[in-house]
Design a protein around this motif. Structure first.
Motif, PDB file in Angstrom:
ATOM      1  N   LEU A  37      69.167  14.518  49.729  1.00 17.30           N
ATOM      2  CA  LEU A  37      68.316  15.666  49.433  1.00 17.30           C
ATOM      3  C   LEU A  37      68.503  16.003  47.961  1.00 17.30           C
ATOM      4  N   ASP A  38      67.465  15.745  47.173  1.00 19.70           N
ATOM      5  CA  ASP A  38      67.515  15.923  45.724  1.00 19.70           C
ATOM      6  C   ASP A  38      66.911  17.274  45.363  1.00 19.70           C
ATOM      7  N   LEU A  39      67.763  18.193  44.930  1.00 19.48           N
ATOM      8  CA  LEU A  39      67.330  19.541  44.567  1.00 19.48           C
ATOM      9  C   LEU A  39      67.386  19.771  43.058  1.00 19.48           C
ATOM     10  N   THR A  40      67.432  18.690  42.285  1.00 17.78           N
ATOM     11  CA  THR A  40      67.566  18.846  40.834  1.00 17.78           C
ATOM     12  C   THR A  40      66.364  19.550  40.203  1.00 17.78           C
ATOM     13  N   GLN A  47      68.074  25.078  35.355  1.00 17.11           N
ATOM     14  CA  GLN A  47      69.141  25.282  36.339  1.00 17.11           C
ATOM     15  C   GLN A  47      69.004  24.244  37.451  1.00 17.11           C
ATOM     16  N   PRO A  48      69.349  22.993  37.169  1.00 18.10           N
ATOM     17  CA  PRO A  48      69.176  21.953  38.188  1.00 18.10           C
ATOM     18  C   PRO A  48      70.075  22.191  39.394  1.00 18.10           C
ATOM     19  N   GLY A  49      69.511  21.908  40.551  1.00 18.55           N
ATOM     20  CA  GLY A  49      70.277  22.007  41.781  1.00 18.55           C
ATOM     21  C   GLY A  49      71.028  20.712  42.039  1.00 18.55           C
ATOM     22  N   GLU A 139      62.943  14.705  47.810  1.00 16.24           N
ATOM     23  CA  GLU A 139      63.046  15.376  46.526  1.00 16.24           C
ATOM     24  C   GLU A 139      62.215  16.644  46.591  1.00 16.24           C
ATOM     25  N   VAL A 140      62.807  17.755  46.241  1.00 13.16           N
ATOM     26  CA  VAL A 140      62.135  19.045  46.262  1.00 13.16           C
ATOM     27  C   VAL A 140      61.828  19.426  44.816  1.00 13.16           C
ATOM     28  N   ILE A 141      60.540  19.650  44.549  1.00 16.30           N
ATOM     29  CA  ILE A 141      60.110  20.020  43.193  1.00 16.30           C
ATOM     30  C   ILE A 141      59.458  21.403  43.280  1.00 16.30           C
ATOM     31  N   SER A 142      60.084  22.380  42.642  1.00 21.84           N
ATOM     32  CA  SER A 142      59.566  23.740  42.654  1.00 21.84           C
ATOM     33  C   SER A 142      58.482  23.885  41.585  1.00 21.84           C
ATOM     34  N   HIS A 143      57.422  24.572  41.976  1.00 21.20           N
ATOM     35  CA  HIS A 143      56.365  24.933  41.026  1.00 21.20           C
ATOM     36  C   HIS A 143      56.389  26.429  40.760  1.00 21.20           C
ATOM     37  N   GLY A 144      57.442  27.093  41.251  1.00 17.89           N
ATOM     38  CA  GLY A 144      57.600  28.524  41.031  1.00 17.89           C
ATOM     39  C   GLY A 144      57.049  29.347  42.172  1.00 17.89           C
ATOM     40  N   PRO A 145      57.236  30.652  42.097  1.00 16.56           N
ATOM     41  CA  PRO A 145      56.723  31.544  43.164  1.00 16.56           C
ATOM     42  C   PRO A 145      55.246  31.818  42.994  1.00 16.56           C
TER      43      PRO A 145
END
Length: 145
Positions: A37-40, A47-49, A139-145
């Protein structure tokens, strides 16, 4: 690809959000034993996970405990938290391994009502196991809230 495979792949992806929201985690029906599980790219910029390896470590990261992979009170599940996965598409098919790209949305409680607290994209690799299709890498890629 046979329709039965496609159906099972999509069910595996959908099962993740339902498991978190219901408070039960059939992680053995979602992830392989050695899942990565890649949370980087899952947190705020700069702030990489972490990269979490192994189903039990993923379970512990999400629930605070690796003791019971089926019933828990998730640290990510709070009242009115709701996980949604949409727009899933298979982008690579290598027979017993596929890559799937999906959009995700997490809603949380707020004063005016449910509000998006995180949106982004999952990039999943699923493999065919003797027990069915399972996610071997997400891989989880955040695009923000």
């Amino acid at each position: 690809m046979k329709f039965a495979d496609y159906y099972e792949i999509m069910q595996t992806i959908a099962r993740y959000g339902h498991a978190l929201d219901a408070g039960t985690a059939p992680f053995d029906q979602i992830f392989t034993d050695n899942v990565e599980l890649d949370l980087t790219h899952a947190g705020p910029p700069g702030q990489p996970g972490p990269v979490i390896k192994g189903r039990q470590h993923v379970l512990e990261a999400m629930t605070g405990s690796a003791d019971d992979p089926h019933t828990y009170r998730s640290v990510l599940t709070r009242p009115a938290l709701s996980h949604h996965t949409t727009n899933s598409e298979i982008v690579a098919d290598r027979g017993d391994e596929v890559e799937v790209r999906s959009k995700f949305l997490r809603l949380g409680n707020s004063q005016p009502g449910p509000m998006p607290i995180l949106i982004g994209q999952y990039l999943d690799t699923l493999i065919r196991t003797i027990d069915g299709w399972r996610i071997s890498r997400r891989e989880v890629i955040s695009h923000g809230p």
